[in-house]
Design a protein around this motif. Structure first.
Motif, mmCIF file in Angstrom:
data_model
loop_
_atom_site.group_PDB
_atom_site.id
_atom_site.type_symbol
_atom_site.label_atom_id
_atom_site.label_comp_id
_atom_site.label_asym_id
_atom_site.label_seq_id
_atom_site.Cartn_x
_atom_site.Cartn_y
_atom_site.Cartn_z
ATOM 1 N N THR A 1 -4.860 27.885 -16.995
ATOM 2 C CA THR A 1 -5.153 26.949 -15.589
ATOM 3 C C THR A 1 -4.842 28.073 -14.256
ATOM 4 O O THR A 1 -3.843 29.586 -14.558
ATOM 5 C CB THR A 1 -4.195 25.532 -15.367
ATOM 6 O OG1 THR A 1 -2.977 26.270 -15.112
ATOM 7 C CG2 THR A 1 -4.567 24.896 -16.579
ATOM 8 N N GLN A 2 -5.392 27.778 -13.345
ATOM 9 C CA GLN A 2 -5.258 28.159 -11.462
ATOM 10 C C GLN A 2 -3.775 28.314 -11.483
ATOM 11 O O GLN A 2 -2.908 29.298 -10.836
ATOM 12 C CB GLN A 2 -6.251 27.716 -10.266
ATOM 13 C CG GLN A 2 -7.154 28.588 -10.359
ATOM 14 C CD GLN A 2 -8.382 28.338 -9.636
ATOM 15 O OE1 GLN A 2 -9.116 28.273 -9.919
ATOM 16 N NE2 GLN A 2 -7.490 27.953 -8.257
ATOM 17 N N LEU A 3 -2.743 27.370 -11.479
ATOM 18 C CA LEU A 3 -1.426 27.084 -11.688
ATOM 19 C C LEU A 3 -0.836 28.123 -12.675
ATOM 20 O O LEU A 3 0.398 29.118 -12.296
ATOM 21 C CB LEU A 3 -0.711 25.568 -11.519
ATOM 22 C CG LEU A 3 0.478 25.294 -11.503
ATOM 23 C CD1 LEU A 3 0.899 25.987 -10.144
ATOM 24 C CD2 LEU A 3 1.028 23.727 -12.249
ATOM 25 N N ASP A 4 -1.543 28.173 -13.814
ATOM 26 C CA ASP A 4 -0.650 29.257 -14.946
ATOM 27 C C ASP A 4 -0.613 30.811 -14.263
ATOM 28 O O ASP A 4 -0.143 31.186 -14.170
ATOM 29 C CB ASP A 4 -1.940 29.218 -15.989
ATOM 30 C CG ASP A 4 -1.403 27.984 -16.919
ATOM 31 O OD1 ASP A 4 0.057 27.121 -16.676
ATOM 32 O OD2 ASP A 4 -2.146 27.450 -17.450
ATOM 33 N N LEU A 5 -1.700 31.116 -13.921
ATOM 34 C CA LEU A 5 -2.416 32.379 -13.360
ATOM 35 C C LEU A 5 -1.592 32.700 -11.647
ATOM 36 O O LEU A 5 -1.062 33.890 -11.714
ATOM 37 C CB LEU A 5 -4.089 32.448 -12.654
ATOM 38 C CG LEU A 5 -4.865 32.274 -13.914
ATOM 39 C CD1 LEU A 5 -6.017 31.969 -13.430
ATOM 40 C CD2 LEU A 5 -4.342 33.745 -14.641
ATOM 41 N N VAL A 6 -1.337 31.202 -11.084
ATOM 42 C CA VAL A 6 -0.322 31.880 -9.549
ATOM 43 C C VAL A 6 1.103 31.857 -10.315
ATOM 44 O O VAL A 6 1.840 32.997 -10.118
ATOM 45 C CB VAL A 6 -0.482 30.593 -8.734
ATOM 46 C CG1 VAL A 6 0.554 30.130 -8.084
ATOM 47 C CG2 VAL A 6 -1.969 30.115 -8.040
ATOM 48 N N LYS A 7 1.709 31.442 -11.045
ATOM 49 C CA LYS A 7 2.953 31.940 -11.783
ATOM 50 C C LYS A 7 2.745 32.838 -12.816
ATOM 51 O O LYS A 7 3.814 34.074 -12.134
ATOM 52 C CB LYS A 7 3.470 30.651 -13.137
ATOM 53 C CG LYS A 7 3.314 29.097 -11.726
ATOM 54 C CD LYS A 7 3.964 28.590 -13.364
ATOM 55 C CE LYS A 7 3.938 26.793 -12.418
ATOM 56 N NZ LYS A 7 4.082 25.590 -13.434
ATOM 57 N N SER B 1 -9.385 20.419 -17.077
ATOM 58 C CA SER B 1 -9.051 20.601 -17.944
ATOM 59 C C SER B 1 -8.439 19.273 -18.930
ATOM 60 O O SER B 1 -9.210 18.441 -18.290
ATOM 61 C CB SER B 1 -7.392 20.894 -17.308
ATOM 62 O OG SER B 1 -6.299 20.627 -18.678
ATOM 63 N N GLU B 2 -8.350 19.150 -20.143
ATOM 64 C CA GLU B 2 -8.606 17.795 -20.965
ATOM 65 C C GLU B 2 -6.499 16.949 -20.778
ATOM 66 O O GLU B 2 -6.581 15.848 -20.542
ATOM 67 C CB GLU B 2 -8.165 18.509 -22.654
ATOM 68 C CG GLU B 2 -9.272 19.340 -22.913
ATOM 69 C CD GLU B 2 -9.290 19.609 -24.141
ATOM 70 O OE1 GLU B 2 -8.061 19.743 -24.753
ATOM 71 O OE2 GLU B 2 -10.208 19.801 -24.840
ATOM 72 N N ARG B 3 -5.857 18.263 -20.440
ATOM 73 C CA ARG B 3 -4.518 17.514 -19.847
ATOM 74 C C ARG B 3 -5.043 17.113 -17.888
ATOM 75 O O ARG B 3 -4.061 15.137 -18.283
ATOM 76 C CB ARG B 3 -4.069 18.329 -19.460
ATOM 77 C CG ARG B 3 -2.932 18.386 -21.033
ATOM 78 C CD ARG B 3 -2.148 19.599 -21.373
ATOM 79 N NE ARG B 3 -2.179 20.536 -21.518
ATOM 80 C CZ ARG B 3 -1.611 21.895 -22.664
ATOM 81 N NH1 ARG B 3 -1.210 22.035 -20.644
ATOM 82 N NH2 ARG B 3 -2.328 23.038 -23.373
ATOM 83 N N ASP B 4 -5.520 17.165 -17.547
ATOM 84 C CA ASP B 4 -5.345 16.636 -15.647
ATOM 85 C C ASP B 4 -6.711 17.070 -15.549
ATOM 86 O O ASP B 4 -7.750 18.097 -14.995
ATOM 87 C CB ASP B 4 -4.488 17.792 -14.569
ATOM 88 C CG ASP B 4 -4.762 17.569 -13.917
ATOM 89 O OD1 ASP B 4 -4.990 16.393 -13.263
ATOM 90 O OD2 ASP B 4 -2.991 18.148 -12.722
ATOM 91 N N ALA B 5 -7.742 16.463 -14.933
ATOM 92 C CA ALA B 5 -8.969 16.016 -14.306
ATOM 93 C C ALA B 5 -8.858 16.947 -13.038
ATOM 94 O O ALA B 5 -10.166 17.314 -12.727
ATOM 95 C CB ALA B 5 -9.476 14.827 -14.361
ATOM 96 N N ARG B 6 -8.049 16.848 -12.559
ATOM 97 C CA ARG B 6 -8.026 17.801 -11.066
ATOM 98 C C ARG B 6 -7.786 19.097 -11.602
ATOM 99 O O ARG B 6 -8.508 20.279 -10.840
ATOM 100 C CB ARG B 6 -6.733 17.203 -10.206
ATOM 101 C CG ARG B 6 -7.003 16.149 -9.939
ATOM 102 C CD ARG B 6 -5.407 15.105 -8.663
ATOM 103 N NE ARG B 6 -4.783 15.266 -9.646
ATOM 104 C CZ ARG B 6 -3.423 15.378 -9.756
ATOM 105 N NH1 ARG B 6 -3.131 15.125 -8.808
ATOM 106 N NH2 ARG B 6 -2.430 15.583 -10.949
ATOM 107 N N SER B 7 -7.171 19.708 -12.748
ATOM 108 C CA SER B 7 -7.307 20.912 -12.961
ATOM 109 C C SER B 7 -8.007 21.349 -13.767
ATOM 110 O O SER B 7 -8.897 21.221 -14.406
ATOM 111 C CB SER B 7 -5.965 21.126 -13.524
ATOM 112 O OG SER B 7 -5.658 22.403 -13.536
#
Length: 155
Positions: A58-64, A91-97
């Motif tokens: 995810t983009q959040l994973d990439l930020v981290k 994302s299957e876990r989070d529709a916004r991601s």
């Protein structure tokens, strides 16, 4: 009344300055590989490198993982998607991601640039003995861990 003498700052002896300058010079040297041959920015190459090494994220994973701010990651991801190098899926876990993954074209660039980047890194480290390289990596990891821990303690 005695006044304390202010601390003297000498930039060439100030670790954050030295790390920043060294990182910039090394990055500029290695950036030639992916900028000249593939028209990639440093931020775009970092995303390709992480996706090539770690798989879809995810983009959040990439930020981290990259320690880049959200905006440059988002811009780089969008630019790579427009060039057909990255695919975004819900994302299957989070529709916004959104999850990002390399396309076949993105994978080919990663497979071509990674060896050239490693060669450029070897050139930069060529004056260090293997033991010195290991010590440098270990020290950098320790400094990064300590700084991360201190940063988490800041209000």
């Amino acid at each position: 009344m005695s006044r304390a003498r202010p601390a003297s700052l000498t930039l060439d002896e100030f670790l954050p300055y030295r790390l920043s300058v060294a990182a910039n010079v090394v990055s500029q040297h290695i950036a030639r590989v992916y900028a000249e041959q593939y028209g990639l920015s440093t931020q775009e190459w970092r995303l390709i490198a992480v996706l090539g090494e770690d798989g879809d994220r995810t983009q959040l994973d990439l930020v981290k993982r990259t320690r880049m701010d959200k905006v440059p990651v988002s811009r780089a991801a969008r630019a790579l998607e427009e060039r057909g190098l990255v695919r975004r899926t819900r994302s299957e876990r989070d529709a916004r991601s959104r999850r990002l993954s390399l396309t076949a074209a993105g994978r080919r660039i990663y497979e071509r640039v990674a060896p050239a980047a490693l060669s450029a890194e070897a050139e930069v480290l060529s004056e260090l003995a293997p033991a010195e390289r290991a010590v440098l990596r270990s020290l950098l990891e320790r400094v990064e861990r300590t700084a991360s821990r201190v940063l988490k303690q800041d209000p």
